[in-house]
Design an enzyme around this catalytic site. Sequence first.
Site: not given
Ligand code: PPS
Length: 336
Positions: A273, A154, A80, A277, A77, A184
Site C-alpha cells: 500500500s 527504463h 516502477t 511503502m 515515474k 511526477s
Molecule cells: S522511478 O523513479 O521512475 O523509478 O519512479 P516510479 O517508481 O516509476 O514512480 C514513482 C511514482 O509511483 C508512485 N508510487 C506508488 N503509488 C501508489 N502506491 C504505491 N505503493 C506506490 N509506490 C510508488 C510514487 O508516489 C510516484 O508517483 P507520484 O504521482 O509522484 O506520487
Amino acid sequence: MGTRIEDVSGGTKANDILLRDFTSKFRSGYKRVFPLGDSGKRSGKGYLLPDYFCDYEKQIREMEIRPDDVWVASYPKTGTTWTQEMVWCIGNDLDFEAAKSTILPLRFPFIDFSCLFDFETQPAEALNSSFYDFLKNSVNFTINMKSPRYIKTHLPYELLPEQMKSKNTKIIYVARNPKDTCVSYFHHARLIEGYRGSFEDFIELFLQDSVSYSPFWDHLVSYWEHREEANVLFLKYEEMKRDLPSVIRKVSKFLGKEQLNDKDMKTLCDHLSFDSMKTNSSVNYEFAVDKTQNLGLSQGEQRFMRKGKVNSWKEEISPDVAERFDAWIENNLNGL
Ligand code: PPS
C-alpha cells in the site's frame, strides 16, 4: 540491431531548456539514440538519453542473459518501484524480512542508473556508502549479481540486451497515464535529477519528447508490440490502483508461482500500500534524496513517494495545458 547516436545541441526551444536547466555537476549533456532496424535504417524519433549512455550501450547490448532473470521495464515515474516490490515479494515467496532489511537497489538494481548520473566524479562522500559498487557502475553491479537476478530498466525495448530477444526473458512492463507521469517526473527531476527550470518548461520538454527516455509513446509502443508474447506481461498503474489483488494473481501466474491464500494476499497488499511503502526505508529512496540534498543538487521539497494517486495531475495542470496534452495524446495514439 545497432544504434545511430546524434549530439543534442541548442537551437530549438526544448533543446535550449534542456541544456540550460537539465545539465549539472552530474549530468554533462544529452544524445538522441536512434535504434537501427534490421535493414540498418534508423527508426522512430530517437530516444533522448544522457551522454553517459554511450559509455554503457555496448556492455548492456552484449550482456549475457540468464534463463531465470526477471526484468521490470517502464518509462520513468509510471509505478516502477511499486511493481518491483510486488514482483520481488512474489518471486521470493513473501520474504518480507529480506525485503525490509536490504534496500531495493541492491535486491533489484536499476541497470541503467549509471547512464543517468555521473557519480564517479562526485566527491568521495557521495560514494561512501554501502552501495558504492552500484552507484559507481550499475551495469557491472547488475551483471555480476547472483541468480536469480531481478533487474529494473527504463530503456525502451529496442535498447535491451540482444540476448533477451532470443532467450525469452521474463519482462514486466508498467505504463501510466502521461499527465500523472509528467507531473511526477517534474517533481522527481527537481528532487533527484538536478532540474532547475519551471513546471511550464518541463511540460514543454515532455511534450517535445525531450526528457530522458522520451518519446513517451515510442517507449510504450516498443513494449506494447510484444504484449502478446508469453514472456512479456504488460501492466498499468491505474489497474494496480483499482484492483491490486487481481494484478498480484496475474504476476504470480506469470512467474510460475502458486496463487496466494487470502491471508497472504492481504499481507502483501498491506505491504504494497502507498502508506506502507511511504514509510518503508527499503523502497522509498530516502537515502538517495538525502544524499542529493546534502550535495546541494536538489531543488525539490517533496519525497520520492509523493502522492501515489490517479489523476492528481488535475491539481497542477491548468485546463489550457490539459487541452494541449489531449491534442498531443490524440496525435500520438492516431493509428494505434
Ligand atoms: S522511478 O523513479 O521512475 O523509478 O519512479 P516510479 O517508481 O516509476 O514512480 C514513482 C511514482 O509511483 C508512485 N508510487 C506508488 N503509488 C501508489 N502506491 C504505491 N505503493 C506506490 N509506490 C510508488 C510514487 O508516489 C510516484 O508517483 P507520484 O504521482 O509522484 O506520487
